[in-house]
Design a protein around this motif. Structure first.
Motif, PDB file in Angstrom:
ATOM      1  N   HIS A  86      36.135  17.706 -13.154  1.00  0.00           N
ATOM      2  CA  HIS A  86      35.880  18.936 -12.410  1.00  0.00           C
ATOM      3  C   HIS A  86      35.148  18.653 -11.099  1.00  0.00           C
ATOM      4  O   HIS A  86      34.397  17.675 -10.981  1.00  0.00           O
ATOM      5  N   ASP A 118      28.441  13.798 -12.148  1.00  0.00           N
ATOM      6  CA  ASP A 118      28.960  14.992 -12.831  1.00  0.00           C
ATOM      7  C   ASP A 118      29.583  15.918 -11.820  1.00  0.00           C
ATOM      8  O   ASP A 118      28.908  16.791 -11.295  1.00  0.00           O
ATOM      9  N   ASP A 119      30.838  15.861 -11.485  1.00  0.00           N
ATOM     10  CA  ASP A 119      31.811  14.992 -12.131  1.00  0.00           C
ATOM     11  C   ASP A 119      32.741  14.445 -11.057  1.00  0.00           C
ATOM     12  O   ASP A 119      33.834  14.012 -11.334  1.00  0.00           O
ATOM     13  N   GLU A 152      33.936  24.324 -14.229  1.00  0.00           N
ATOM     14  CA  GLU A 152      33.435  23.830 -15.524  1.00  0.00           C
ATOM     15  C   GLU A 152      31.998  24.255 -15.769  1.00  0.00           C
ATOM     16  O   GLU A 152      31.642  24.661 -16.871  1.00  0.00           O
ATOM     17  N   GLU A 153      31.174  24.148 -14.743  1.00  0.00           N
ATOM     18  CA  GLU A 153      29.732  24.340 -14.952  1.00  0.00           C
ATOM     19  C   GLU A 153      29.369  25.767 -15.350  1.00  0.00           C
ATOM     20  O   GLU A 153      28.307  26.002 -15.920  1.00  0.00           O
ATOM     21  N   ASP A 176      33.644  13.347 -18.529  1.00  0.00           N
ATOM     22  CA  ASP A 176      32.596  14.314 -18.159  1.00  0.00           C
ATOM     23  C   ASP A 176      31.520  14.388 -19.235  1.00  0.00           C
ATOM     24  O   ASP A 176      30.928  15.430 -19.452  1.00  0.00           O
TER      25      ASP A 176
END
Ligand SMILES: [Zn+2]
Length: 462
Positions: A86, A118-119, A152-153, A176
């Motif tokens: 991501h 990340d990431d 994603e986060e 990840d």
């Protein structure tokens, strides 16, 4: 392993760093209500555009799914392997950083910046593993697809949007999380409960406040007591001798005391190291005389020191995923209404429906109105092709024994059918994910790219 590819990646480490720098400069925190026509805001959209432009430049076919996600194909054909990374990041206020978070800086053999670990860094490691295989002409039987998500986060809908157009390939991993491999993610059972606490004219508990997020052991809890004296409250705390927490009482006026408890914070998925200030406070409040039965009930269900749901009857365990965890993480009493939230993670041998029904019943029997929605556990068999292959790749490159890891948290592949998490965090390495001075050591960056390259060759090569 393929020495030719290892060498190619070593020779291109500077390019890998430069590409990571080009992505790090976009402050791609997901915006909740962007007004520029992109789903998650301009910065993360620009970052995806930049990543796809770079991949285009390597002669790879790319696709942009409305800035929800993008894909990069190593060659033609239906992909057998998908690699899911991501490009969005968590916020990085510059305070405390040694160098600016959105300007990649190399020092002490590490690259620093938000997203280096990340990431974005791992996405670049995969992209260069693909590029190396392509430029060296190493033959593949089937195609490989890098999937770049953009939310994603925040647990956004990026992968749902992707799946409206394309399926995940039959084999899938995400760089990840951690090495060696995570193939077991517990189910989650977040819950909220409510009850009325009568506000009498006599001595009573007027207010409670603790916790800011559902997935953390709360470090502080406080209660406003009316008609009690501070010594009485501190004496009750002393008699309980709760280890690891401290109480203070201060008088607000003649009849009002603020009782505060300090504990130790921890992630709710790993509560062992924490000391729950909220459950400690409730234990003390439960001992005070007065008409506040719901507070006593809450304390009986979630006693201090019980992180496994033993007292409320939810405790369970299995061999592959370990014990259930249960953390009362948030609580508020205001205007006679007590609300609380609990974080629970359950082993893969149970279903979300079963655990939801059981916990709902327990809380209702104790007099609470409940809302509780379980999320299924995620499990890929340890003897599956992908797990066994990735473990052997890891062993060959590190000389360390590979093993499967079960976690209480959820990775990017939690909601997929078949995905596992594979790196980039080597055991014992502190990358400061989501923190100040997030970094990726250059030797780990290179090694992870070599590992991902070898994983592609073994899963898809001739
Ligand atoms: Zn991540």
């Amino acid at each position: 392993m393929n020495e030719q590819l290892n060498q190619w990646l070593q020779d291109h480490l500077d390019d890998m760093i430069a590409t990571t720098a080009a992505l790090v400069k976009h402050n791609g925190v997901v915006e909740t209500a962007p007004t520029d026509g992109t789903p998650y805001g301009k910065a993360v959209a620009d970052c995806l555009d930049e990543a796809l432009r770079i991949a285009d430049g390597f002669g790879m076919k790319t696709k942009n799914f409305g800035h929800y996600a993008g894909t990069v194909e190593l060659q033609d054909g239906t992909p057998k392997l998908g690699i899911l990374a991501h490009l969005d990041v968590v916020p990085a206020p510059a305070d405390g950083w040694t160098s600016p978070p959105f300007e990649l800086t190399v020092r002490n053999g590490k690259m620093y910046g938000r997203g280096t670990a990340d990431d974005k860094g791992p996405a670049v490691a995969v992209l260069y593993a693909m590029r190396g295989i392509k430029e060296l002409g190493l033959p593949l039987k089937s195609n490989v697809r890098l999937i770049l998500g953009c939310a994603e986060e925040v647990g956004g809908d990026d992968m749902e949007q992707y799946q409206k157009h394309e399926a995940f390939p039959p084999l899938l991993f995400t760089p990840d999380a951690d090495f060696p491999i995570i193939n077991i993610e517990k189910g989650r059972l977040p819950s909220a409960m409510t009850a009325a606490v009568p506000q009498t004219t006599g001595a009573h508990i007027a207010h409670i406040l603790s916790g800011t997020v559902i997935n953390a052991v709360p470090a502080v809890a406080e209660a406003t007591l009316i008609g009690y004296n501070g010594n009485e409250a501190l004496q009750a705390a002393g008699e309980l001798s709760l280890e690891g927490v401290q109480f203070t009482a201060c008088s607000k006026d003649d009849s009002t005391i603020l009782l505060t408890c300090h504990g130790v914070p921890a992630h709710a998925a790993f509560p062992e190291g924490g000391r729950n200030a909220l459950t400690a406070l409730l234990a003390v409040l439960a001992k005070l005389p007065g008409d506040h039965e719901p507070i006593r009930a809450l304390s009986r269900l979630f006693p201090y020191g019980d992180n496994e749901g033993i007292a409320n009857g939810m405790a369970t365990a299995d061999e592959v995923s370990g014990k259930l965890t249960m953390v009362l993480s948030m609580c508020e009493l205001a205007n006679g209404t007590l609300t609380a939230k609990a974080d629970c993670r359950f082993p893969v041998s149970h279903t979300a429906a079963e655990m939801t029904a059981k916990f709902t019943g327990i809380l209702q029997n104790a007099g609470f109105a409940v809302s509780c929605n379980g999320v299924e556990p995620h499990y890929v068999e340890s003897d599956s092709e992908i797990v066994q292959t990735l473990l052997s790749v890891y062993e060959d490159h590190t000389g360390e024994p590979g093993r499967c890891i079960a976690i209480g948290g959820g990775t990017y592949v939690h909601d997929t059918e078949n995905g596992v998490a594979f790196g980039p965090n080597f055991e014992g390495e502190e990358l400061c994910l989501h923190g100040i001075d997030e970094n990726m050591p250059l030797d780990s960056f290179l090694k992870s790219a070599q590992i991902y390259g070898d994983a592609i060759l073994r899963l898809c090569g001739e």
